[in-house]
Design a protein around this motif. Structure first.
Motif, PDB file in Angstrom:
ATOM      1  N   ARG A 208     -10.326  34.330  31.107  1.00  0.00           N
ATOM      2  CA  ARG A 208     -10.321  35.776  30.831  1.00  0.00           C
ATOM      3  C   ARG A 208      -9.765  36.067  29.441  1.00  0.00           C
ATOM      4  NH1 ARG A 208      -8.370  35.739  36.090  1.00  0.00           N
ATOM      5  NH2 ARG A 208      -6.267  36.353  35.444  1.00  0.00           N
ATOM      6  N   LEU A 209      -8.785  35.262  29.017  1.00  0.00           N
ATOM      7  CA  LEU A 209      -8.223  35.434  27.682  1.00  0.00           C
ATOM      8  C   LEU A 209      -9.284  35.181  26.617  1.00  0.00           C
ATOM      9  CD1 LEU A 209      -5.826  35.743  25.715  1.00  0.00           C
ATOM     10  CD2 LEU A 209      -5.349  33.318  26.053  1.00  0.00           C
ATOM     11  N   GLU A 210     -10.072  34.116  26.797  1.00  0.00           N
ATOM     12  CA  GLU A 210     -11.117  33.796  25.835  1.00  0.00           C
ATOM     13  C   GLU A 210     -12.184  34.882  25.779  1.00  0.00           C
ATOM     14  OE1 GLU A 210     -10.874  28.903  26.018  1.00  0.00           O
ATOM     15  OE2 GLU A 210     -12.590  29.928  26.891  1.00  0.00           O
ATOM     16  N   LYS A 211     -12.376  35.567  26.889  1.00  0.00           N
ATOM     17  CA  LYS A 211     -13.357  36.658  26.933  1.00  0.00           C
ATOM     18  C   LYS A 211     -12.734  37.987  26.534  1.00  0.00           C
ATOM     19  CE  LYS A 211     -16.226  34.495  30.509  1.00  0.00           C
ATOM     20  NZ  LYS A 211     -16.737  34.604  31.902  1.00  0.00           N
ATOM     21  N   GLU A 212     -11.477  37.923  26.046  1.00  0.00           N
ATOM     22  CA  GLU A 212     -10.749  39.094  25.553  1.00  0.00           C
ATOM     23  C   GLU A 212     -10.524  40.126  26.648  1.00  0.00           C
ATOM     24  OE1 GLU A 212     -12.516  40.525  21.971  1.00  0.00           O
ATOM     25  OE2 GLU A 212     -12.579  38.540  21.043  1.00  0.00           O
ATOM     26  N   GLN A 213     -10.301  39.619  27.869  1.00  0.00           N
ATOM     27  CA  GLN A 213     -10.027  40.505  29.000  1.00  0.00           C
ATOM     28  C   GLN A 213      -8.544  40.496  29.371  1.00  0.00           C
ATOM     29  OE1 GLN A 213     -12.615  39.012  32.070  1.00  0.00           O
ATOM     30  NE2 GLN A 213     -14.487  39.765  31.071  1.00  0.00           N
ATOM     31  N   LYS A 214      -7.743  39.737  28.605  1.00  0.00           N
ATOM     32  CA  LYS A 214      -6.331  39.623  28.903  1.00  0.00           C
ATOM     33  C   LYS A 214      -5.499  39.846  27.647  1.00  0.00           C
ATOM     34  CE  LYS A 214      -5.104  38.756  33.143  1.00  0.00           C
ATOM     35  NZ  LYS A 214      -4.198  39.701  33.811  1.00  0.00           N
ATOM     36  N   ASN A 215      -4.320  40.488  27.829  1.00  0.00           N
ATOM     37  CA  ASN A 215      -3.371  40.696  26.749  1.00  0.00           C
ATOM     38  C   ASN A 215      -2.227  39.705  26.961  1.00  0.00           C
ATOM     39  OD1 ASN A 215      -1.760  41.650  24.739  1.00  0.00           O
ATOM     40  ND2 ASN A 215      -1.335  43.620  25.675  1.00  0.00           N
ATOM     41  N   PRO A 216      -2.193  38.593  26.222  1.00  0.00           N
ATOM     42  CA  PRO A 216      -1.232  37.528  26.525  1.00  0.00           C
ATOM     43  C   PRO A 216       0.194  37.884  26.151  1.00  0.00           C
ATOM     44  CG  PRO A 216      -2.355  37.039  24.488  1.00  0.00           C
ATOM     45  CD  PRO A 216      -3.028  38.263  25.043  1.00  0.00           C
ATOM     46  N   SER A 217       1.135  37.348  26.892  1.00  0.00           N
ATOM     47  CA  SER A 217       2.544  37.496  26.558  1.00  0.00           C
ATOM     48  C   SER A 217       2.877  36.581  25.387  1.00  0.00           C
ATOM     49  CB  SER A 217       3.412  37.130  27.761  1.00  0.00           C
ATOM     50  OG  SER A 217       3.291  35.745  28.046  1.00  0.00           O
ATOM     51  N   PHE A 218       4.036  36.792  24.805  1.00  0.00           N
ATOM     52  CA  PHE A 218       4.478  35.957  23.696  1.00  0.00           C
ATOM     53  C   PHE A 218       4.566  34.497  24.137  1.00  0.00           C
ATOM     54  CE2 PHE A 218       7.970  34.061  21.170  1.00  0.00           C
ATOM     55  CZ  PHE A 218       7.421  34.197  19.905  1.00  0.00           C
ATOM     56  N   LYS A 219       5.029  34.261  25.368  1.00  0.00           N
ATOM     57  CA  LYS A 219       5.153  32.894  25.880  1.00  0.00           C
ATOM     58  C   LYS A 219       3.789  32.229  25.970  1.00  0.00           C
ATOM     59  CE  LYS A 219       6.709  30.135  29.833  1.00  0.00           C
ATOM     60  NZ  LYS A 219       7.359  30.142  31.171  1.00  0.00           N
ATOM     61  N   VAL A 220       2.783  32.958  26.463  1.00  0.00           N
ATOM     62  CA  VAL A 220       1.438  32.400  26.592  1.00  0.00           C
ATOM     63  C   VAL A 220       0.891  32.022  25.220  1.00  0.00           C
ATOM     64  CG1 VAL A 220      -0.960  32.980  27.132  1.00  0.00           C
ATOM     65  CG2 VAL A 220       0.855  33.506  28.775  1.00  0.00           C
ATOM     66  N   VAL A 221       1.079  32.901  24.230  1.00  0.00           N
ATOM     67  CA  VAL A 221       0.610  32.626  22.872  1.00  0.00           C
ATOM     68  C   VAL A 221       1.261  31.346  22.335  1.00  0.00           C
ATOM     69  CG1 VAL A 221       0.583  33.442  20.482  1.00  0.00           C
ATOM     70  CG2 VAL A 221       0.091  35.036  22.345  1.00  0.00           C
ATOM     71  N   CYS A 222       2.567  31.216  22.549  1.00  0.00           N
ATOM     72  CA  CYS A 222       3.291  30.040  22.057  1.00  0.00           C
ATOM     73  C   CYS A 222       2.824  28.764  22.757  1.00  0.00           C
ATOM     74  CB  CYS A 222       4.792  30.221  22.263  1.00  0.00           C
ATOM     75  SG  CYS A 222       5.531  31.457  21.172  1.00  0.00           S
ATOM     76  N   LEU A 223       2.629  28.834  24.075  1.00  0.00           N
ATOM     77  CA  LEU A 223       2.195  27.659  24.827  1.00  0.00           C
ATOM     78  C   LEU A 223       0.823  27.170  24.357  1.00  0.00           C
ATOM     79  CD1 LEU A 223       3.323  28.589  28.461  1.00  0.00           C
ATOM     80  CD2 LEU A 223       4.214  26.723  27.063  1.00  0.00           C
ATOM     81  N   LEU A 224      -0.114  28.107  24.197  1.00  0.00           N
ATOM     82  CA  LEU A 224      -1.462  27.733  23.782  1.00  0.00           C
ATOM     83  C   LEU A 224      -1.497  27.268  22.333  1.00  0.00           C
ATOM     84  CD1 LEU A 224      -3.487  30.540  25.566  1.00  0.00           C
ATOM     85  CD2 LEU A 224      -3.594  28.101  26.056  1.00  0.00           C
ATOM     86  N   THR A 225      -0.700  27.912  21.485  1.00  0.00           N
ATOM     87  CA  THR A 225      -0.634  27.506  20.078  1.00  0.00           C
ATOM     88  C   THR A 225      -0.139  26.076  19.960  1.00  0.00           C
ATOM     89  OG1 THR A 225      -0.257  29.781  19.321  1.00  0.00           O
ATOM     90  CG2 THR A 225       0.411  28.015  17.833  1.00  0.00           C
ATOM     91  N   THR A 226       0.868  25.728  20.769  1.00  0.00           N
ATOM     92  CA  THR A 226       1.423  24.377  20.738  1.00  0.00           C
ATOM     93  C   THR A 226       0.445  23.363  21.329  1.00  0.00           C
ATOM     94  OG1 THR A 226       3.675  25.249  20.937  1.00  0.00           O
ATOM     95  CG2 THR A 226       3.345  22.919  21.479  1.00  0.00           C
ATOM     96  N   ALA A 227      -0.127  23.675  22.491  1.00  0.00           N
ATOM     97  CA  ALA A 227      -1.007  22.730  23.186  1.00  0.00           C
ATOM     98  C   ALA A 227      -2.257  22.408  22.378  1.00  0.00           C
ATOM     99  CB  ALA A 227      -1.391  23.294  24.553  1.00  0.00           C
ATOM    100  N   LEU A 228      -2.800  23.414  21.676  1.00  0.00           N
ATOM    101  CA  LEU A 228      -4.037  23.226  20.925  1.00  0.00           C
ATOM    102  C   LEU A 228      -3.790  22.953  19.441  1.00  0.00           C
ATOM    103  CD1 LEU A 228      -6.129  26.087  22.574  1.00  0.00           C
ATOM    104  CD2 LEU A 228      -6.483  23.626  22.882  1.00  0.00           C
ATOM    105  N   ASN A 229      -2.496  22.912  19.054  1.00  0.00           N
ATOM    106  CA  ASN A 229      -2.141  22.688  17.652  1.00  0.00           C
ATOM    107  C   ASN A 229      -2.846  23.696  16.744  1.00  0.00           C
ATOM    108  OD1 ASN A 229      -0.864  21.439  15.482  1.00  0.00           O
ATOM    109  ND2 ASN A 229      -2.527  19.968  15.165  1.00  0.00           N
ATOM    110  N   LEU A 230      -2.743  24.986  17.125  1.00  0.00           N
ATOM    111  CA  LEU A 230      -3.409  26.039  16.377  1.00  0.00           C
ATOM    112  C   LEU A 230      -2.722  26.282  15.042  1.00  0.00           C
ATOM    113  CD1 LEU A 230      -4.027  28.693  19.198  1.00  0.00           C
ATOM    114  CD2 LEU A 230      -5.555  26.879  18.416  1.00  0.00           C
ATOM    115  N   ASP A 231      -3.485  26.777  14.098  1.00  0.00           N
ATOM    116  CA  ASP A 231      -2.947  27.175  12.801  1.00  0.00           C
ATOM    117  C   ASP A 231      -2.115  28.447  13.014  1.00  0.00           C
ATOM    118  OD1 ASP A 231      -2.516  28.311  10.278  1.00  0.00           O
ATOM    119  OD2 ASP A 231      -4.413  27.566   9.481  1.00  0.00           O
ATOM    120  N   VAL A 232      -0.793  28.348  12.777  1.00  0.00           N
ATOM    121  CA  VAL A 232       0.096  29.478  13.048  1.00  0.00           C
ATOM    122  C   VAL A 232      -0.305  30.700  12.225  1.00  0.00           C
ATOM    123  CG1 VAL A 232       2.481  30.295  12.921  1.00  0.00           C
ATOM    124  CG2 VAL A 232       2.012  27.970  13.670  1.00  0.00           C
ATOM    125  N   ARG A 233      -0.741  30.475  11.008  1.00  0.00           N
ATOM    126  CA  ARG A 233      -1.145  31.602  10.162  1.00  0.00           C
ATOM    127  C   ARG A 233      -2.359  32.323  10.755  1.00  0.00           C
ATOM    128  NH1 ARG A 233       1.423  28.066   7.334  1.00  0.00           N
ATOM    129  NH2 ARG A 233       2.631  28.617   5.484  1.00  0.00           N
TER     130      ARG A 233
END
Length: 240
Positions: A43-68
Protein backbone atom coordinates in the motif's frame (compact mmCIF):
# COMPACT_ATOMS: atom_id res chain seq x y z
CA UNK A 1 5.04 10.61 14.96
CA UNK A 2 3.67 10.73 11.41
CA UNK A 3 5.73 12.21 8.60
CA UNK A 4 3.93 15.02 6.79
CA UNK A 5 3.09 13.67 3.34
CA UNK A 6 4.38 16.19 0.85
CA UNK A 7 4.77 15.38 -2.82
CA UNK A 8 4.91 11.63 -2.24
CA UNK A 9 7.58 9.82 -4.16
CA UNK A 10 8.83 7.77 -1.21
CA UNK A 11 6.61 4.84 -2.18
CA UNK A 12 8.04 4.88 -5.70
CA UNK A 13 11.57 5.02 -4.32
CA UNK A 14 10.88 1.96 -2.15
CA UNK A 15 9.28 0.11 -5.08
CA UNK A 16 12.14 0.98 -7.41
CA UNK A 17 14.87 -0.20 -5.04
CA UNK A 18 12.97 -3.31 -3.95
CA UNK A 19 12.55 -4.37 -7.57
CA UNK A 20 16.14 -3.46 -8.43
CA UNK A 21 17.38 -5.70 -5.63
CA UNK A 22 15.03 -8.53 -6.63
CA UNK A 23 13.14 -8.54 -3.34
CA UNK A 24 9.54 -9.67 -3.04
CA UNK A 25 7.28 -7.88 -0.58
CA UNK A 26 7.51 -10.87 1.75
CA UNK A 27 11.32 -11.01 1.50
CA UNK A 28 11.65 -7.30 2.30
CA UNK A 29 9.33 -7.77 5.28
CA UNK A 30 11.48 -10.66 6.52
CA UNK A 31 14.62 -8.49 6.25
CA UNK A 32 12.84 -6.12 8.63
CA UNK A 33 12.11 -8.99 11.04
CA UNK A 34 8.46 -8.69 9.94
CA UNK A 35 8.16 -5.33 11.69
CA UNK A 36 6.41 -4.06 8.56
CA UNK A 37 3.73 -6.25 6.99
CA UNK A 38 4.07 -7.02 3.23
CA UNK A 39 0.56 -5.65 2.61
CA UNK A 40 1.56 -2.38 4.28
CA UNK A 41 4.64 -2.08 2.03
CA UNK A 42 2.43 -2.78 -0.98
CA UNK A 43 0.00 0.00 0.00
CA UNK A 44 2.92 2.32 0.70
CA UNK A 45 4.33 1.74 -2.78
CA UNK A 46 0.91 2.55 -4.23
CA UNK A 47 0.92 5.78 -2.18
CA UNK A 48 -2.04 4.65 -0.10
CA UNK A 49 -0.18 4.91 3.21
CA UNK A 50 1.39 7.77 5.18
CA UNK A 51 4.43 6.14 6.85
CA UNK A 52 5.64 6.94 10.33
CA UNK A 53 9.16 8.18 10.91
CA UNK A 54 10.12 4.70 12.16
CA UNK A 55 8.83 3.04 8.97
CA UNK A 56 10.78 5.50 6.80
CA UNK A 57 13.97 4.80 8.78
CA UNK A 58 13.51 1.02 8.66
CA UNK A 59 12.96 0.95 4.90
CA UNK A 60 15.75 3.44 4.23
CA UNK A 61 18.18 1.23 6.15
CA UNK A 62 16.99 -2.11 4.74
CA UNK A 63 17.12 -0.93 1.12
CA UNK A 64 20.19 1.29 1.57
CA UNK A 65 18.26 4.24 0.15
CA UNK A 66 19.90 7.54 -0.71
CA UNK A 67 19.11 9.69 2.34
CA UNK A 68 19.07 12.85 0.24
CA UNK A 69 16.51 11.34 -2.11
CA UNK A 70 14.34 10.33 0.85
CA UNK A 71 14.49 13.84 2.34
CA UNK A 72 13.66 15.29 -1.08
CA UNK A 73 10.62 12.99 -1.34
CA UNK A 74 9.11 14.66 1.73
CA UNK A 75 10.10 18.20 0.76
CA UNK A 76 12.91 18.59 3.34
CA UNK A 77 15.93 18.69 1.05
CA UNK A 78 16.97 22.01 2.63
CA UNK A 79 17.86 20.11 5.83
CA UNK A 80 20.79 18.37 4.12
CA UNK A 81 22.11 21.04 1.75
CA UNK A 82 24.34 22.87 4.24
CA UNK A 83 27.86 21.50 4.30
CA UNK A 84 29.19 20.68 7.76
CA UNK A 85 32.95 21.23 7.84
CA UNK A 86 33.16 19.31 11.12
CA UNK A 87 31.33 16.24 9.81
CA UNK A 88 33.31 13.03 10.11
CA UNK A 89 32.58 9.99 7.94
CA UNK A 90 33.98 6.51 7.65
CA UNK A 91 35.10 5.59 4.13
CA UNK A 92 32.02 3.36 3.85
CA UNK A 93 29.63 6.13 4.96
CA UNK A 94 31.20 8.73 2.69
CA UNK A 95 30.92 6.59 -0.43
CA UNK A 96 27.41 5.31 0.36
CA UNK A 97 25.95 8.70 1.35
CA UNK A 98 27.30 10.77 -1.54
CA UNK A 99 26.69 10.78 -5.26
CA UNK A 100 30.13 10.06 -6.71
CA UNK A 101 30.97 10.56 -10.37
CA UNK A 102 33.17 8.25 -12.38
CA UNK A 103 36.06 10.58 -13.40
CA UNK A 104 36.29 9.00 -16.86
CA UNK A 105 32.70 9.39 -18.06
CA UNK A 106 31.22 11.83 -15.51
CA UNK A 107 28.42 9.36 -14.68
CA UNK A 108 27.27 8.74 -11.10
CA UNK A 109 28.51 5.33 -9.98
CA UNK A 110 25.95 2.66 -9.11
CA UNK A 111 25.40 1.10 -5.67
CA UNK A 112 27.20 -2.03 -6.85
CA UNK A 113 30.17 0.08 -7.92
CA UNK A 114 30.05 1.88 -4.56
CA UNK A 115 30.39 -1.39 -2.62
CA UNK A 116 33.24 -2.58 -4.84
CA UNK A 117 35.02 0.76 -4.47
CA UNK A 118 34.69 0.48 -0.68
CA UNK A 119 36.41 -2.92 -0.79
CA UNK A 120 39.21 -1.51 -2.95
CA UNK A 121 39.83 1.40 -0.56
CA UNK A 122 39.89 -0.96 2.43
CA UNK A 123 42.45 -3.11 0.59
CA UNK A 124 44.60 -0.07 -0.15
CA UNK A 125 44.71 0.96 3.51
CA UNK A 126 45.35 -2.59 4.65
CA UNK A 127 48.28 -3.00 2.25
CA UNK A 128 49.72 0.38 3.24
CA UNK A 129 50.05 -0.85 6.83
CA UNK A 130 51.84 -4.09 6.01
CA UNK A 131 55.07 -5.33 4.48
CA UNK A 132 54.21 -5.45 0.81
CA UNK A 133 54.12 -8.86 -0.79
CA UNK A 134 53.02 -9.15 -4.42
CA UNK A 135 50.79 -12.05 -3.44
CA UNK A 136 48.82 -9.69 -1.19
CA UNK A 137 47.79 -7.64 -4.21
CA UNK A 138 45.55 -10.44 -5.49
CA UNK A 139 42.37 -9.51 -3.52
CA UNK A 140 42.62 -5.87 -4.60
CA UNK A 141 43.26 -6.78 -8.24
CA UNK A 142 40.18 -9.00 -8.18
CA UNK A 143 38.09 -6.09 -6.85
CA UNK A 144 39.48 -3.79 -9.55
CA UNK A 145 38.59 -6.37 -12.19
CA UNK A 146 35.11 -6.63 -10.69
CA UNK A 147 34.74 -2.84 -10.88
CA UNK A 148 35.75 -2.95 -14.53
CA UNK A 149 33.25 -5.72 -15.27
CA UNK A 150 30.46 -3.74 -13.59
CA UNK A 151 31.37 -0.66 -15.61
CA UNK A 152 31.50 -2.59 -18.88
CA UNK A 153 28.19 -4.29 -18.13
CA UNK A 154 26.47 -1.00 -17.34
CA UNK A 155 28.02 0.65 -20.38
CA UNK A 156 26.72 -2.04 -22.72
CA UNK A 157 23.30 -1.72 -21.14
CA UNK A 158 23.17 2.02 -21.86
CA UNK A 159 22.39 3.72 -25.13
CA UNK A 160 22.75 7.36 -26.11
CA UNK A 161 19.88 9.13 -27.84
CA UNK A 162 20.37 12.69 -29.20
CA UNK A 163 17.61 15.21 -28.59
CA UNK A 164 17.77 18.83 -29.71
CA UNK A 165 21.06 20.24 -28.35
CA UNK A 166 21.60 17.52 -25.75
CA UNK A 167 21.95 13.75 -25.53
CA UNK A 168 20.08 11.31 -23.26
CA UNK A 169 21.90 8.33 -21.75
CA UNK A 170 19.32 5.57 -21.27
CA UNK A 171 19.93 2.46 -19.14
CA UNK A 172 17.90 -0.38 -20.71
CA UNK A 173 19.00 -3.23 -18.41
CA UNK A 174 15.56 -3.65 -16.80
CA UNK A 175 13.71 -3.59 -20.14
CA UNK A 176 15.96 -6.34 -21.49
CA UNK A 177 15.74 -8.54 -18.39
CA UNK A 178 12.17 -8.31 -17.08
CA UNK A 179 10.54 -10.82 -19.41
CA UNK A 180 9.67 -8.22 -21.99
CA UNK A 181 9.00 -9.36 -25.53
CA UNK A 182 11.42 -6.67 -26.73
CA UNK A 183 14.77 -7.65 -28.19
CA UNK A 184 17.59 -5.10 -28.05
CA UNK A 185 16.88 -3.57 -31.46
CA UNK A 186 13.18 -3.14 -30.69
CA UNK A 187 14.06 -1.57 -27.35
CA UNK A 188 16.33 0.97 -29.01
CA UNK A 189 13.69 1.91 -31.60
CA UNK A 190 10.99 2.27 -28.90
CA UNK A 191 13.22 4.46 -26.72
CA UNK A 192 14.24 6.64 -29.67
CA UNK A 193 10.53 7.20 -30.38
CA UNK A 194 9.93 8.00 -26.70
CA UNK A 195 12.76 10.55 -26.59
CA UNK A 196 11.61 12.14 -29.85
CA UNK A 197 8.05 12.58 -28.57
CA UNK A 198 8.65 13.22 -24.86
CA UNK A 199 12.20 14.58 -24.66
CA UNK A 200 11.13 18.08 -23.63
CA UNK A 201 9.03 16.73 -20.74
CA UNK A 202 11.86 14.47 -19.62
CA UNK A 203 14.22 17.45 -19.48
CA UNK A 204 11.64 19.40 -17.46
CA UNK A 205 11.58 16.66 -14.79
CA UNK A 206 15.37 16.81 -14.23
CA UNK A 207 15.35 14.56 -11.17
CA UNK A 208 12.57 12.18 -10.16
CA UNK A 209 10.55 9.05 -10.96
CA UNK A 210 8.00 8.89 -13.79
CA UNK A 211 5.81 6.34 -15.54
CA UNK A 212 6.01 6.16 -19.34
CA UNK A 213 4.40 4.15 -22.11
CA UNK A 214 7.09 2.20 -23.96
CA UNK A 215 5.56 0.61 -27.04
CA UNK A 216 2.40 -0.44 -25.20
CA UNK A 217 4.10 -1.33 -21.90
CA UNK A 218 3.96 0.85 -18.81
CA UNK A 219 7.40 1.40 -17.25
CA UNK A 220 8.70 3.17 -14.16
CA UNK A 221 11.83 5.18 -14.96
CA UNK A 222 14.22 7.33 -12.93
CA UNK A 223 15.37 10.67 -14.38
CA UNK A 224 18.66 12.31 -13.39
CA UNK A 225 19.33 15.20 -15.73
CA UNK A 226 19.87 13.66 -19.16
CA UNK A 227 20.21 10.14 -17.68
CA UNK A 228 17.16 7.86 -17.86
CA UNK A 229 17.15 4.52 -16.03
CA UNK A 230 14.27 2.10 -16.58
CA UNK A 231 13.41 0.45 -13.26
CA UNK A 232 10.47 -1.93 -13.62
CA UNK A 233 7.49 -2.73 -15.81
CA UNK A 234 4.08 -1.84 -14.39
CA UNK A 235 0.63 -3.26 -15.12
CA UNK A 236 -1.20 -0.04 -15.87
CA UNK A 237 -0.30 2.22 -18.77
CA UNK A 238 -0.09 5.85 -17.72
CA UNK A 239 1.03 8.21 -20.45
CA UNK A 240 3.64 10.79 -19.57
Amino acid sequence: MEVTWMENTFGLIVQRERNRQGLSLAKLSSLLNNEIDPSYINRLEKEQKNPSFKVVCLLTTALNLDVREVFRAFGFENLITNYDEEAVFTIDEFIRLHKIKNPHNNQIISKEEQETLINIVHNVFELSQAELDLGQLSPMLKEIQKLREIHLRETTECIEVPFMNTKFTVNIKAVLSQNSYFDRENVIVAIEDLITNKGTKLLDIKDGSITVDLNGESWLAQIQGERVTFITRKKEIIDL
